[in-house]
Structure formats: C-alpha cells, structure tokens
Design a protein around this motif. Structure first.
Motif, PDB file in Angstrom:
ATOM      1  N   ALA A  54       0.841  -1.205   0.000  1.00 39.54           N
ATOM      2  CA  ALA A  54       0.000   0.000   0.000  1.00 39.54           C
ATOM      3  C   ALA A  54       0.875   1.253   0.000  1.00 39.54           C
ATOM      4  O   ALA A  54       0.577   2.229  -0.697  1.00 39.54           O
ATOM      5  CB  ALA A  54      -0.932   0.004   1.205  1.00 39.54           C
ATOM      6  N   ALA A  58       1.065   4.075  -3.066  1.00 40.31           N
ATOM      7  CA  ALA A  58       0.908   5.511  -2.788  1.00 40.31           C
ATOM      8  C   ALA A  58       2.128   6.280  -3.295  1.00 40.31           C
ATOM      9  O   ALA A  58       1.981   7.301  -3.986  1.00 40.31           O
ATOM     10  CB  ALA A  58       0.715   5.745  -1.288  1.00 40.31           C
ATOM     11  N   LEU A  74      -7.214   8.471  -3.459  1.00 35.15           N
ATOM     12  CA  LEU A  74      -8.248   7.525  -3.006  1.00 35.15           C
ATOM     13  C   LEU A  74      -8.930   6.859  -4.201  1.00 35.15           C
ATOM     14  O   LEU A  74      -9.139   5.646  -4.215  1.00 35.15           O
ATOM     15  CB  LEU A  74      -9.310   8.244  -2.170  1.00 35.15           C
ATOM     16  N   LEU A  77      -6.375   4.426  -6.038  1.00 35.84           N
ATOM     17  CA  LEU A  77      -6.009   3.228  -5.283  1.00 35.84           C
ATOM     18  C   LEU A  77      -7.207   2.361  -4.923  1.00 35.84           C
ATOM     19  O   LEU A  77      -7.053   1.165  -4.680  1.00 35.84           O
ATOM     20  CB  LEU A  77      -5.235   3.612  -4.014  1.00 35.84           C
ATOM     21  N   LYS A  81     -10.704   5.584   2.992  1.00 34.32           N
ATOM     22  CA  LYS A  81     -10.042   6.793   3.474  1.00 34.32           C
ATOM     23  C   LYS A  81      -9.192   6.477   4.708  1.00 34.32           C
ATOM     24  O   LYS A  81      -8.069   6.962   4.847  1.00 34.32           O
ATOM     25  CB  LYS A  81     -11.096   7.854   3.793  1.00 34.32           C
ATOM     26  N   LEU A  84      -5.980   4.683   3.588  1.00 35.21           N
ATOM     27  CA  LEU A  84      -5.033   5.609   2.970  1.00 35.21           C
ATOM     28  C   LEU A  84      -4.451   6.564   4.000  1.00 35.21           C
ATOM     29  O   LEU A  84      -3.251   6.857   3.965  1.00 35.21           O
ATOM     30  CB  LEU A  84      -5.704   6.394   1.838  1.00 35.21           C
TER      31      LEU A  84
END
Length: 171
Positions: A54, A58, A74, A77, A81, A84
């Motif tokens: 993850a 990002a 958001l 991916l 929320k 992230l």
C-alpha cells in the motif's frame, strides 16, 4: 514484420478468440505468478523499512502525479479513506511525503514526494523496470503491444480514465 510472420501472428490471434476455460485459467494463474515476481523485489526493499505494498502504490502514484490530492489518490487506489490515511500518516511522519494545503481550497491536501521519498520510489521502480525490461525483451515487440492491449481491456472504465490521464501526462 515479414509477410509469413504476419500471417502466423494473425492466425494465432484468431485462435485466441476461442480460448477454452483451461486456457483462460492458465492465463489467470500466469497473472498471479507474474504479479508475485513483479512485486517480489519491491516487497524486499519495502520490508527493510517496515512498509508494504500500500505504501509502494501511494509512493508510485504520488511520484507520477506530483501535487495530486488525497481524494484523487483515493480514487486511483480504490482503498478506504481510513486505510489511505494510515499509509500517508506513516509516509509523512517518516519524511517521504509532504502534504501541502491547497491554494484554492484550503480543505484539499496536495501530496508530493520529498527527496527521500523520491529516492525510495526510484529504487522500487528500478527493480520493477528491470524485470519488465527483461520480460519485454524476451517476449518481443508484438507480444508487448498485445500484452498492453490485454491489460487495458481488463480495466474498468474509471480505471481506464485514470490510466489515460497518467499516460497522457507523461507525453
């Protein structure tokens, strides 16, 4: 492409229109194993720093679109929320990502990689580019073009729009 080679490619392409379930299953399994290979090198690099995929995703997309908003990230991916925010919090606290308040809308947060974040992104991308480069060389240009067509055809329309925006901005 030579005329004979073109005929062979066309004929084999026609055969692909009538794939059996077993051939499709083999393609699915090939994607699973290829993905494992594609992520293996970055996973090792990330693990050394206590990060996961993850974080990698990002970092990758912040690098590709500097100044992207949290909301845009958001959408790209497809994570919650909360998920992230957890990833971004650690990247910001560790000095890899900088969050800046928007000029027009003070509620927006724009994301940028720091020098340290850019160096990690480079290391991760180099590992994946090397694997992709070797695979592309082994497969040849016709297979590379076909592979990209297959990947794009598998994308949902919203993901296709994000992909197009990223590829258009790279030109």
């Amino acid at each position: 492409m030579a005329q004979g080679a073109s005929a062979v490619a066309q004929k084999s392409g026609e055969n692909l229109l009538f794939l059996t379930d077993d051939q499709i299953r083999k393609g699915i399994e090939a994607m699973f194993f290829a993905y494992r290979g594609f992520t293996a090198d970055p996973d090792r690099i990330l693990e050394e720093q206590g990060y996961g995929r993850a974080h990698h995703r990002a970092i990758h997309f912040i690098h590709r679109a500097p100044g992207t908003t949290v909301n845009n990230l958001l959408a790209i991916l497809g994570v919650t929320k909360q998920s992230l925010n957890r990833v971004l919090r650690s990247l910001i606290e560790d000095g890899l990502v900088e969050s800046r308040v928007g000029n027009r809308d003070k509620r927006e947060r724009h994301l940028f990689l720091t020098e340290t974040g850019a160096a990690l992104e480079q290391k991760l991308s180099d590992a994946q580019r090397e694997r992709m480069r070797a695979a592309y060389r082994a497969a040849g240009p016709v297979a590379v073009a076909g592979f990209r067509q297959v990947l794009e055809a598998m994308m949902d329309p919203e993901m296709q729009r994000h992909f197009n925006r990223l590829t258009d901005s790279a030109r």
